[in-house]
Design an enzyme around this catalytic site. Structure first.
Site, PDB file in Angstrom:
ATOM      1  N   SER A  45      40.499  41.144  39.376  1.00 31.00           N
ATOM      2  CA  SER A  45      39.382  40.282  38.976  1.00 31.00           C
ATOM      3  C   SER A  45      38.883  40.554  37.566  1.00 31.00           C
ATOM      4  O   SER A  45      38.141  39.753  37.000  1.00 31.00           O
ATOM      5  CB  SER A  45      38.219  40.434  39.964  1.00 31.00           C
ATOM      6  OG  SER A  45      37.750  41.774  39.972  1.00 31.00           O
ATOM      7  N   THR A  66      43.250  39.744  44.471  1.00 31.39           N
ATOM      8  CA  THR A  66      41.844  39.609  44.836  1.00 31.39           C
ATOM      9  C   THR A  66      41.655  38.358  45.672  1.00 31.39           C
ATOM     10  O   THR A  66      42.486  37.437  45.646  1.00 31.39           O
ATOM     11  CB  THR A  66      40.951  39.481  43.579  1.00 31.39           C
ATOM     12  OG1 THR A  66      41.343  38.308  42.846  1.00 31.39           O
ATOM     13  CG2 THR A  66      41.080  40.707  42.685  1.00 31.39           C
ATOM     14  N   ASP A 146      26.556  26.883  54.930  1.00 29.76           N
ATOM     15  CA  ASP A 146      27.823  26.558  54.271  1.00 29.76           C
ATOM     16  C   ASP A 146      28.096  25.079  54.506  1.00 29.76           C
ATOM     17  O   ASP A 146      28.644  24.694  55.542  1.00 29.76           O
ATOM     18  CB  ASP A 146      28.969  27.407  54.818  1.00 29.76           C
ATOM     19  CG  ASP A 146      30.242  27.259  53.985  1.00 29.76           C
ATOM     20  OD1 ASP A 146      30.538  26.124  53.560  1.00 29.76           O
ATOM     21  OD2 ASP A 146      30.929  28.271  53.758  1.00 29.76           O
ATOM     22  N   ARG A 217      29.768  37.258  43.959  1.00 31.05           N
ATOM     23  CA  ARG A 217      29.978  37.303  42.519  1.00 31.05           C
ATOM     24  C   ARG A 217      28.622  37.438  41.834  1.00 31.05           C
ATOM     25  O   ARG A 217      27.629  36.855  42.279  1.00 31.05           O
ATOM     26  CB  ARG A 217      30.702  36.052  42.015  1.00 31.05           C
ATOM     27  CG  ARG A 217      32.187  36.026  42.365  1.00 31.05           C
ATOM     28  CD  ARG A 217      32.947  37.110  41.605  1.00 31.05           C
ATOM     29  NE  ARG A 217      34.395  37.075  41.827  1.00 31.05           N
ATOM     30  CZ  ARG A 217      35.040  37.795  42.724  1.00 31.05           C
ATOM     31  NH1 ARG A 217      34.337  38.598  43.544  1.00 31.05           N
ATOM     32  NH2 ARG A 217      36.343  37.738  42.839  1.00 31.05           N
ATOM     33  N   ASP A 241      26.165  44.638  44.841  1.00 36.69           N
ATOM     34  CA  ASP A 241      27.455  45.193  44.470  1.00 36.69           C
ATOM     35  C   ASP A 241      28.056  44.464  43.279  1.00 36.69           C
ATOM     36  O   ASP A 241      28.971  44.979  42.643  1.00 36.69           O
ATOM     37  CB  ASP A 241      28.416  45.107  45.660  1.00 36.69           C
ATOM     38  CG  ASP A 241      29.778  45.694  45.349  1.00 36.69           C
ATOM     39  OD1 ASP A 241      29.816  46.899  45.001  1.00 36.69           O
ATOM     40  OD2 ASP A 241      30.789  44.978  45.441  1.00 36.69           O
ATOM     41  N   GLU A 246      29.680  42.097  34.124  1.00 33.32           N
ATOM     42  CA  GLU A 246      30.385  43.339  34.446  1.00 33.32           C
ATOM     43  C   GLU A 246      31.474  43.602  33.388  1.00 33.32           C
ATOM     44  O   GLU A 246      32.113  42.665  32.907  1.00 33.32           O
ATOM     45  CB  GLU A 246      31.042  43.218  35.834  1.00 33.32           C
ATOM     46  CG  GLU A 246      30.072  43.101  36.977  1.00 33.32           C
ATOM     47  CD  GLU A 246      30.787  42.908  38.317  1.00 33.32           C
ATOM     48  OE1 GLU A 246      32.037  43.087  38.366  1.00 33.32           O
ATOM     49  OE2 GLU A 246      30.126  42.581  39.303  1.00 33.32           O
ATOM     50  N   HIS A 263      30.758  46.882  42.070  1.00 40.83           N
ATOM     51  CA  HIS A 263      31.748  45.910  42.539  1.00 40.83           C
ATOM     52  C   HIS A 263      32.865  46.602  43.328  1.00 40.83           C
ATOM     53  O   HIS A 263      34.050  46.434  43.040  1.00 40.83           O
ATOM     54  CB  HIS A 263      32.343  45.136  41.356  1.00 40.83           C
ATOM     55  CG  HIS A 263      32.951  43.821  41.753  1.00 40.83           C
ATOM     56  ND1 HIS A 263      33.013  42.737  40.899  1.00 40.83           N
ATOM     57  CD2 HIS A 263      33.535  43.399  42.913  1.00 40.83           C
ATOM     58  CE1 HIS A 263      33.605  41.731  41.494  1.00 40.83           C
ATOM     59  NE2 HIS A 263      33.933  42.103  42.723  1.00 40.83           N
TER      60      HIS A 263
END
Length: 401
Positions: A45, A66, A146, A217, A241, A246, A263
């Site tokens: 990633s 990933t 969702d 994310r 996380d 990043e 992460h």
């Protein structure tokens, strides 16, 4: 054939060298000149794969080890006729166990309880659906947001029988829950975009005491808006996380979250092997090679988990399972390492911690001493819950310290 690969992909040397020249590079340092004469590119990633990287190269195949693909410019890759393979679902169980371990820590430190709480799972893909199953096994009430999966369940109820008992809700209802856990892909051009899904306005709506978990994310939550919310009134519990920008994450935000990690939710030996298997078989299919993947037969030797429990009536079943989960995976140990002053090298620290966690094992690799059950320290109900999470109870001889 030339293959360029992230040096940290599991078993990459073992399997790809037989097919041609293999160039191993740090994932964040792969440049256009590195792939100019490559036929295949293998990434994680941390590598942005787009026109800038690949235009003018002879790369015909890209695999990411990933689940997420937001680091890949899928539109460009499709237009260039470059085949793409991902490892969707490979780390789902690892992420679920991370979320449970984070909640277990907050339970054990008396900051939080799941008792009489409703957990809103936003995103019902590989991770969200598995987390739902695990929480229901712990007798936790869950609702699901969702819109894509909800629509699928309406269109073809027979095909999606397993969704019949899922309580779907809209985002506003999810954000009113006492626990909100995010498991969506990062999208911008979509009927339901997730970039800054939790923006300033939505973060302001969260009630005091809400537990917010982001293991999807970083850009799904507006980090600057969250920083302002927590600076103004730090009345949320936050397990984070993933972060914007990043590995150079916002240190002020890190200082305000309840638990922060670099992460690594999906990091486990099992997840990495699964991702490598999926990528390698896709590579073989693309180039018309014989499909087959072996990482060597590994005997499952369960590690013993030492956990201190009492037989006092005051310890609840929730606290009991939480102490057991906490003993197997201690999220605060990672949190403390990330908060160490890095003297301007916070990005390097972020990556160094990730690399050091390559040997994390999932719950199925751990065993509790049978005496916890026989001696009445763990109830039959909790023992069943822990077994459903993947743990076992056994005598002293087979387990490894």
């Amino acid at each position: 054939m030339k293959i360029v690969a992230d040096e940290n992909i599991v078993a990459v040397q073992q399997h790809y060298t037989k097919h041609g020249e293999l160039a191993l590079l740090p994932g964040r340092s792969i440049r256009p000149e590195d792939v100019r004469d490559a036929d295949a590119l293998l990434v994680r990633s941390i590598t942005q794969v787009d026109r800038k990287l690949l235009e003018g190269s002879r790369v015909s195949f890209v695999a990411t080890a990933t689940s997420g693909t937001d680091h890949l410019d899928l539109d460009y890759l499709a237009s260039a006729g470059i085949a793409v393979a991902d490892a969707a679902g490979s780390n789902a169980n690892a992420v679920v166990e991370y979320c449970l371990a984070g909640m277990a820590e907050l339970i054990c430190t008396r900051q939080f309880t799941l008792h009489n709480k409703t957990v809103a799972i936003v995103g019902f893909g590989h991770v969200g659906s598995r987390l739902y199953k695990r929480l229901r096994e712990l007798d936790v009430t869950c609702i699901v947001c969702d819109p894509f999966v909800e629509e699928q369940s309406r269109v073809d109820r027979g095909r999606h029988e397993e969704l019949r008992h899922v309580s779907f809700c809209d985002l506003a209802t999810a954000l009113a829950a006492q626990v909100i856990t995010l498991h969506v892909p990062l999208t911008r051009a979509s009927s339901h975009p997730t970039f800054h899904l939790l923006d300033e306005a939505r973060l302001a709506q969260l009630a005091s005491g809400t537990l917010l978990i982001n293991a999807s994310r970083g850009e799904v939550v507006d980090n600057q808006a969250l920083l302002r919310r927590l600076s103004d009134r730090n009345d949320l519990l936050t397990l984070f996380d993933v972060w914007e920008n990043e590995p150079d994450i916002n240190q002020d935000l890190l200082g305000l979250v309840s638990l922060g990690t670099p992460h690594i939710a999906g990091y486990s030996v099992e997840a990495k092997k699964s991702a490598s298997r999926m990528s390698y078989n896709a590579f073989l299919r693309h180039f018309g090679l014989q499909v087959g993947f072996e990482l060597g037969i590994e005997e499952l030797v369960r590690r013993r988990v030492d956990v201190v429990l009492t037989r006092e009536n005051s310890i609840s079943d929730e606290r009991c399972w939480a102490e057991c989960v906490r003993a197997a995976f201690r999220v605060p140990d990672i949190d403390r390492r990330l908060r160490v002053p890095a003297n301007g090298q916070s990005a390097a620290l972020f990556d160094a911690i990730r690399k050091s966690l390559a040997e994390r094992r999932e719950f199925s690799n751990y065993a509790f001493d049978q005496q916890l059950l026989d001696g009445g320290y763990v109830s039959e109900r909790v023992a069943n819950q822990l077994t459903q999470l993947g743990f076992t109870f056994r005598g002293s001889e087979p387990a490894r310290e």
